[in-house]
Design a protein around this motif. Structure first.
Motif, PDB file in Angstrom:
ATOM      1  N   ALA B  45       0.651  -1.252  -0.150  1.00 31.87           N
ATOM      2  CA  ALA B  45      -0.238   0.341  -0.176  1.00 31.87           C
ATOM      3  C   ALA B  45       1.009   1.028   0.369  1.00 31.87           C
ATOM      4  O   ALA B  45       1.733   0.951   0.540  1.00 31.87           O
ATOM      5  CB  ALA B  45      -1.155  -0.054   1.350  1.00 31.87           C
ATOM      6  N   PRO B  46       0.330   2.346  -0.602  1.00 27.37           N
ATOM      7  CA  PRO B  46       1.064   3.896  -0.563  1.00 27.37           C
ATOM      8  C   PRO B  46       1.336   3.559   1.132  1.00 27.37           C
ATOM      9  O   PRO B  46       0.639   4.553   1.280  1.00 27.37           O
ATOM     10  CB  PRO B  46       0.033   4.707  -1.631  1.00 27.37           C
ATOM     11  N   SER B  47       2.754   4.283   1.307  1.00 32.08           N
ATOM     12  CA  SER B  47       2.907   4.436   2.245  1.00 32.08           C
ATOM     13  C   SER B  47       2.224   5.732   2.741  1.00 32.08           C
ATOM     14  O   SER B  47       2.374   6.507   3.822  1.00 32.08           O
ATOM     15  CB  SER B  47       4.387   4.813   2.716  1.00 32.08           C
ATOM     16  N   TRP B  51      -1.072   6.499   7.637  1.00 32.62           N
ATOM     17  CA  TRP B  51      -1.294   7.072   8.747  1.00 32.62           C
ATOM     18  C   TRP B  51      -2.470   7.409   8.899  1.00 32.62           C
ATOM     19  O   TRP B  51      -2.878   8.027  10.255  1.00 32.62           O
ATOM     20  CB  TRP B  51      -0.695   8.874   9.059  1.00 32.62           C
ATOM     21  N   VAL B  52      -3.534   7.269   7.928  1.00 33.82           N
ATOM     22  CA  VAL B  52      -4.719   7.656   8.081  1.00 33.82           C
ATOM     23  C   VAL B  52      -6.032   7.149   9.129  1.00 33.82           C
ATOM     24  O   VAL B  52      -6.500   7.673   9.456  1.00 33.82           O
ATOM     25  CB  VAL B  52      -5.752   7.559   6.576  1.00 33.82           C
ATOM     26  N   PHE B  59      -8.509   9.592  16.917  1.00 32.23           N
ATOM     27  CA  PHE B  59      -9.304  10.052  17.302  1.00 32.23           C
ATOM     28  C   PHE B  59     -10.111   9.956  18.184  1.00 32.23           C
ATOM     29  O   PHE B  59     -11.457  10.102  18.983  1.00 32.23           O
ATOM     30  CB  PHE B  59      -9.431  11.130  15.822  1.00 32.23           C
ATOM     31  N   MET B  60     -11.136   8.882  17.375  1.00 28.69           N
ATOM     32  CA  MET B  60     -12.879   8.453  17.892  1.00 28.69           C
ATOM     33  C   MET B  60     -12.756   7.291  19.315  1.00 28.69           C
ATOM     34  O   MET B  60     -13.878   7.429  19.336  1.00 28.69           O
ATOM     35  CB  MET B  60     -13.294   6.780  16.777  1.00 28.69           C
ATOM     36  N   THR B  61     -11.286   7.305  19.806  1.00 29.61           N
ATOM     37  CA  THR B  61     -10.593   6.702  20.812  1.00 29.61           C
ATOM     38  C   THR B  61     -10.737   7.746  21.607  1.00 29.61           C
ATOM     39  O   THR B  61     -12.296   7.933  22.839  1.00 29.61           O
ATOM     40  CB  THR B  61      -9.708   5.636  21.439  1.00 29.61           C
ATOM     41  N   LEU B  62     -10.459   9.194  21.066  1.00 29.56           N
ATOM     42  CA  LEU B  62     -10.664  10.203  22.090  1.00 29.56           C
ATOM     43  C   LEU B  62     -12.132  10.821  22.714  1.00 29.56           C
ATOM     44  O   LEU B  62     -12.409  11.025  23.582  1.00 29.56           O
ATOM     45  CB  LEU B  62      -9.518  10.496  22.149  1.00 29.56           C
TER      46      LEU B  62
END
Lengths: 165, 177
Positions: B45-47, B51-52, B59-62
């Motif tokens: 996969a493109p590196s 990070w997405v 973010f969803m955890t926070l």
């Protein structure tokens, strides 16, 4: 590394690498195969593939021999069978079994230099880098090994023959 | 096989040795196949977008943790709600009302003797409740539904002795004095 280049390397170096690895381990095919696969993973690929392959095969063969020594008696019995190092051919001037026996009887460093130089095509500088010695030492081992082989294979020395005649 | 030293002539022994072909053979096709597998980089996969997913996960955890804490705080403050204004009955209803203020006096409730002048505030609590019950009963069903007051004489209606018991029995049977 492309498939064509890899195929050329296999055709050119695989038999000599098998003979080189057979000095230490009883199953050199696996070691050589792993060396070629490891070569394809190298990023970037080594500039000179032959010395790199010999180094990898040497390390792999010594490691495999060490592992085999630790294993059970079955391996010991298998190792005592002494398979031939060369393919018997009618056209060869030397007998394969005699050559194998003579080569096996050489000191390890002399045998290694002879195999790497004669069948592998490595220069003495490359062999010296491979064995961590000087090129003159490698050459000296080579000459000494050849003299022993000549004696054991009963091949007359040309200079002495000339002197005798 | 390459020539080890192009400028050097091999001796007769070297020639004879080089004619010997090393035994064994590698599986060329297997090497090529495995080399093809190994040559494929692991991170296909493109590196640039690697990070997405981690960032979205963090973010969803926070957000989840924040909402959870908010919920806990709201539930904890729920026990300290401001008192709800409930219309309470007037304070006079908690006490026995003044008898004179009643629009419908309950004559049957009053003993036939002299009216007691006991203050309303002096009634015990259970008597006030009884009074309210009687009042409600009278307002709903009329004065006939009220219980019969105890007989005159101030007694409780019950014979206090054997003599009184026999007297009352005789009175009921009609052979009174």
């Amino acid at each position: 590394m492309g498939p064509d280049a890899l195929g050329q390397l296999i055709d050119r170096y695989a038999p000599a690498l098998l003979l080189y690895a057979r000095q230490w381990c009883a199953a050199p095919e696996d070691v050589v195969q792993e060396a070629f696969i490891k070569l394809t993973r190298e990023r970037p690929p080594p500039r000179n593939a032959a010395p790199w392959l010999y180094r990898v095969v040497r390390n792999g063969a010594i490691s495999a021999a060490r592992s085999a020594r630790r294993r059970c008696r079955h391996e010991t019995v298998a190792a005592e069978r002494h398979p031939l190092w060369f393919t018997p051919e009618e056209t060869s001037a030397l007998d394969a079994a005699d050559a194998t026996k003579a080569l096996e009887g050489l000191p390890a460093e002399q045998r290694e230099v002879i195999v790497a130089h004669l069948w592998g095509g490595l220069t003495f500088e490359q062999i010296a880098a491979l064995m961590d010695c000087s090129s003159s030492t490698a050459h000296r081992w080579y000459s000494a090994g050849l003299a022993l082989l000549r004696e054991r294979l009963d091949v007359p020395c040309p200079s002495r023959t000339r002197v005798a005649t | 096989m390459s020539e080890p030293h192009p400028g050097r002539h091999l001796s007769d022994l070297e020639h004879k040795l080089r004619q010997l072909a090393p035994a064994g053979q590698v599986q060329r096709d297997e090497i090529m196949y495995r080399a093809g597998q190994a040559s494929v980089p692991v991170e296909a996969a493109p590196s640039a977008f690697n990070w997405v997913w981690p960032v979205a996960t963090v973010f969803m955890t926070l957000v989840s943790v924040f909402l959870g804490m908010l919920l806990v705080l709201v539930l904890r403050d729920g026990g300290e709600r401001p008192p709800v204004a409930i219309s309470q009955p007037p304070a006079e209803s908690m006490h026995p009302p003044d008898v004179q203020d009643e629009p419908h006096p309950l004559p049957d409730l009053q003993p036939p003797g002299p009216v007691t002048e006991a203050p309303v505030e002096a009634f015990p609590h259970h008597e006030a409740a009884e009074y309210r019950q009687l009042k409600a009963q009278a307002l709903r069903w009329g004065a006939d539904s009220l219980p019969v007051p105890p007989p005159a004489g101030g007694g409780t209606g019950r014979p206090q002795s054997v003599r009184e018991l026999s007297k009352s029995l005789a009175h009921e049977l009609g052979d009174g004095p």
